[in-house]
Enzyme design. Structure first.
Site, short mmCIF file in Angstrom:
data_model
loop_
_atom_site.label_atom_id
_atom_site.label_comp_id
_atom_site.label_asym_id
_atom_site.label_seq_id
_atom_site.Cartn_x
_atom_site.Cartn_y
_atom_site.Cartn_z
CE LYS A 127 4.24 2.13 -4.41
NZ LYS A 127 3.99 0.68 -4.27
CE LYS A 142 5.89 -0.15 -8.17
NZ LYS A 142 6.86 -0.99 -7.45
N1 C2G Z 1 10.37 -7.28 -1.31
C1 C2G Z 1 11.24 -8.22 -0.75
N2 C2G Z 1 12.03 -8.97 -1.55
C2 C2G Z 1 11.97 -8.82 -2.91
C3 C2G Z 1 11.09 -7.89 -3.48
C4 C2G Z 1 10.28 -7.12 -2.65
O1 C2G Z 1 11.29 -8.36 0.50
N3 C2G Z 1 12.79 -9.59 -3.67
C5 C2G Z 1 9.56 -6.47 -0.42
C6 C2G Z 1 9.89 -4.99 -0.54
O2 C2G Z 1 11.01 -4.67 0.26
C7 C2G Z 1 8.61 -4.34 -0.02
C8 C2G Z 1 7.53 -5.35 -0.43
O3 C2G Z 1 8.20 -6.58 -0.77
O4 C2G Z 1 8.64 -4.24 1.40
C9 C2G Z 1 6.71 -4.88 -1.62
O5 C2G Z 1 7.59 -4.56 -2.67
P1 C2G Z 1 6.97 -3.74 -3.93
O6 C2G Z 1 5.74 -4.41 -4.38
O7 C2G Z 1 8.10 -3.51 -4.86
O8 C2G Z 1 6.52 -2.38 -3.24
P2 C2G Z 1 7.28 -0.98 -3.31
O9 C2G Z 1 7.34 -0.53 -4.72
O10 C2G Z 1 8.51 -1.12 -2.52
O11 C2G Z 1 6.23 0.01 -2.60
O12 C2G Z 1 4.31 2.73 0.75
C10 C2G Z 1 5.22 1.69 0.50
C11 C2G Z 1 5.20 1.29 -0.96
O13 C2G Z 1 3.90 0.93 -1.37
C12 C2G Z 1 6.17 0.14 -1.21
#
Ligand code: C2G
Length: 130
Positions: free
Chosen positions: A45, A47
């Site tokens: 990712k 990050k």
């Molecule tokens: N999410 C959300 N609302 C936000 C922030 C995040 O609904 N304001 C949701 C995202 O859509 C995601 C989940 O929370 O479904 C996790 O977000 P992240 O931790 O940013 O994960 P991400 O980088 O999207 O990685 O294989 C899938 C990946 O691991 C997802």
């Protein structure tokens, strides 16, 4: 028992994450969270989470909606996880809409609306201004 699975880094836990857990859990009986490892974050990712895996996992364990946590170590593990855990519903926020439709031969795929105004990036940027 209807099993749901979702994946993410869930760094600097905020209400957007919790609302996702709440709504995902409401679709069934038991929510499994694939939590991105530090190595997966770094390598796949590009990050680095503020909290390391153990701390992010600890925060999740305290959340009512989450049944269990397992490590997400690669993009490719989802199909195996769905089969091995007997998952009925795969859930992601709709920023991922369409990206996981290929799993629909194994289980129901649901994209839930993201909570628009909050993100880990926004929190980190806002804190820089203090
Ligand atoms: N999410 C959300 N609302 C936000 C922030 C995040 O609904 N304001 C949701 C995202 O859509 C995601 C989940 O929370 O479904 C996790 O977000 P992240 O931790 O940013 O994960 P991400 O980088 O999207 O990685 O294989 C899938 C990946 O691991 C997802």
């Amino acid at each position: 028992m209807k099993k749901i699975i979702t994946y993410g880094t869930f760094d600097i836990l905020h209400y957007g994450h919790i609302l996702l857990f709440e709504r995902a859990k409401a679709l069934g009986d038991y929510l499994i969270v694939g939590l991105s490892t530090d190595e997966f974050n770094e390598k796949a990712k590009k990050k680095q989470a503020y909290f390391d895996y153990e701390k992010r996992k600890l925060l999740r364990d305290s959340i009512l909606y989450v049944g269990e946590i397992m490590p997400e170590i690669s993009w490719a593990q989802k199909e195996r996880d769905i089969v091995e855990y007997g998952v009925d519903i795969f859930v992601m926020g709709d920023d991922w809409r369409g990206k996981f439709d290929f799993l629909s031969h194994l289980c129901k795929v649901v994209y839930l609306p993201r909570t628009p105004e909050i993100s880990t990036t926004k929190i980190r940027d806002d804190l820089k201004r203090y």
